[in-house]
Design a protein around this motif. Sequence first.
Motif, short mmCIF file in Angstrom:
data_model
loop_
_atom_site.label_atom_id
_atom_site.label_comp_id
_atom_site.label_asym_id
_atom_site.label_seq_id
_atom_site.Cartn_x
_atom_site.Cartn_y
_atom_site.Cartn_z
N LYS A 177 52.53 30.84 33.62
CA LYS A 177 53.44 30.32 34.64
C LYS A 177 53.43 31.17 35.90
O LYS A 177 53.29 30.67 37.01
N ASN A 178 53.58 32.49 35.72
CA ASN A 178 53.62 33.38 36.89
C ASN A 178 52.27 33.43 37.60
O ASN A 178 52.21 33.44 38.83
N VAL A 179 51.19 33.48 36.82
CA VAL A 179 49.86 33.52 37.42
C VAL A 179 49.64 32.27 38.26
O VAL A 179 49.20 32.32 39.42
N PHE A 180 49.93 31.10 37.66
CA PHE A 180 49.70 29.83 38.35
C PHE A 180 50.55 29.73 39.61
O PHE A 180 50.08 29.31 40.66
N GLN A 181 51.84 30.11 39.50
CA GLN A 181 52.73 30.03 40.67
C GLN A 181 52.25 30.94 41.79
O GLN A 181 52.29 30.57 42.96
N ALA A 182 51.82 32.13 41.42
CA ALA A 182 51.36 33.10 42.43
C ALA A 182 50.12 32.58 43.16
O ALA A 182 50.06 32.58 44.39
N ILE A 183 49.14 32.10 42.41
CA ILE A 183 47.91 31.61 43.02
C ILE A 183 48.17 30.35 43.84
O ILE A 183 47.66 30.19 44.95
N SER A 184 48.98 29.45 43.28
CA SER A 184 49.28 28.19 43.97
C SER A 184 49.99 28.43 45.30
O SER A 184 49.87 27.62 46.23
N ASN A 185 50.72 29.53 45.39
CA ASN A 185 51.48 29.80 46.62
C ASN A 185 50.80 30.81 47.54
O ASN A 185 51.42 31.33 48.46
N GLY A 186 49.52 31.07 47.27
CA GLY A 186 48.74 31.83 48.25
C GLY A 186 48.58 33.31 48.02
O GLY A 186 48.21 34.04 48.95
N ALA A 187 48.83 33.80 46.79
CA ALA A 187 48.57 35.23 46.52
C ALA A 187 47.08 35.49 46.62
O ALA A 187 46.26 34.66 46.23
N ASN A 188 46.71 36.66 47.15
CA ASN A 188 45.30 37.01 47.28
C ASN A 188 44.74 37.71 46.05
O ASN A 188 43.53 37.90 45.92
N GLY A 189 45.62 38.08 45.14
CA GLY A 189 45.17 38.73 43.92
C GLY A 189 46.34 38.92 42.97
O GLY A 189 47.51 38.75 43.36
N TYR A 190 46.03 39.26 41.72
CA TYR A 190 47.08 39.35 40.70
C TYR A 190 46.68 40.47 39.74
O TYR A 190 45.72 40.33 38.99
N ILE A 191 47.37 41.59 39.82
CA ILE A 191 46.99 42.76 39.01
C ILE A 191 48.19 43.29 38.24
O ILE A 191 49.33 43.13 38.66
N LEU A 192 47.90 43.90 37.11
CA LEU A 192 48.95 44.38 36.23
C LEU A 192 49.30 45.83 36.53
O LEU A 192 48.47 46.62 36.97
N LYS A 193 50.56 46.19 36.26
CA LYS A 193 51.05 47.54 36.58
C LYS A 193 50.36 48.62 35.76
O LYS A 193 50.37 49.79 36.15
N LYS A 194 49.77 48.23 34.63
CA LYS A 194 49.08 49.24 33.82
C LYS A 194 47.69 49.58 34.38
O LYS A 194 46.97 50.41 33.83
N THR A 195 47.33 48.97 35.51
CA THR A 195 46.05 49.26 36.17
C THR A 195 45.97 50.75 36.53
O THR A 195 46.91 51.30 37.10
N PRO A 196 44.86 51.43 36.20
CA PRO A 196 44.72 52.86 36.56
C PRO A 196 44.81 53.06 38.07
O PRO A 196 44.37 52.19 38.84
N PRO A 197 45.39 54.19 38.51
CA PRO A 197 45.59 54.43 39.95
C PRO A 197 44.33 54.25 40.80
O PRO A 197 44.38 53.62 41.86
N SER A 198 43.20 54.78 40.35
CA SER A 198 41.98 54.68 41.16
C SER A 198 41.55 53.22 41.31
O SER A 198 41.08 52.80 42.38
N ARG A 199 41.74 52.45 40.25
CA ARG A 199 41.36 51.02 40.30
C ARG A 199 42.32 50.26 41.22
O ARG A 199 41.91 49.34 41.94
#
Length: 210
Positions: A88-110
């Motif tokens: 739901k959140n992924v679809f809503q974000a992309i449908s409304n023009g988000a340029n990307g979707y990343i998770l908070k557990k992503t390593p700092p350098s990434r």
Amino acid sequence: MIKVMLYEDNPQLREGLTMLINGSEGFEVLAAFKNCDHAVQEVSAFKPDVVLMDIDMPGTNGIEGLKKIRSVDPDVKILMLTVFDDNKNVFQAISNGANGYILKKTPPSRLLEYISEAQTGGAPMTASVATQVLKMFSSMNNEKGEDYNLSDREKQVLQLLVDGYSYKMIAGEMFIAIDTVRSHIKKIYEKLHVNSKSEAVAKAFKDKIV
């Protein structure tokens, strides 16, 4: 210098992200806020290159904030940074023009790489999110729609965007200049009536254009 704005309600994480980004060469945090209540005015005032946007915030949440910003600014890059990777959140974000979707557990350098990628026109997604997006759109059983009068060359560029290629990689694959890639992508956006790579990819899947 890539200018960044943050929307994050957790004060520790907000401060941590600010320190990480400000402490990295080539990046600067212009401002950080706990919700999107005044997002339109803030983005207009600070003019960031990239906005990092949490979804679950008190007051105006990230999806609503995204919609508000997009209603007045189609160009600023907005990355959703969240713990949620549900459909739901992924679809809503992309449908409304988000340029990307990343998770908070992503390593700092990434995370810094993702910010740079978004600023140069990419559409970064955490692997688990990208997998969901593919499944989500492949499960849609729409009949093949119009091809939006895309040329063969434009369809080739769009296919490479769908495959996750950056502008530079597309240029290398097609043996053309990056400026030519940008020109093709501008025309693709116009023909598809979209404002971002994520929207173009979503439409390509939905209408089975490529």
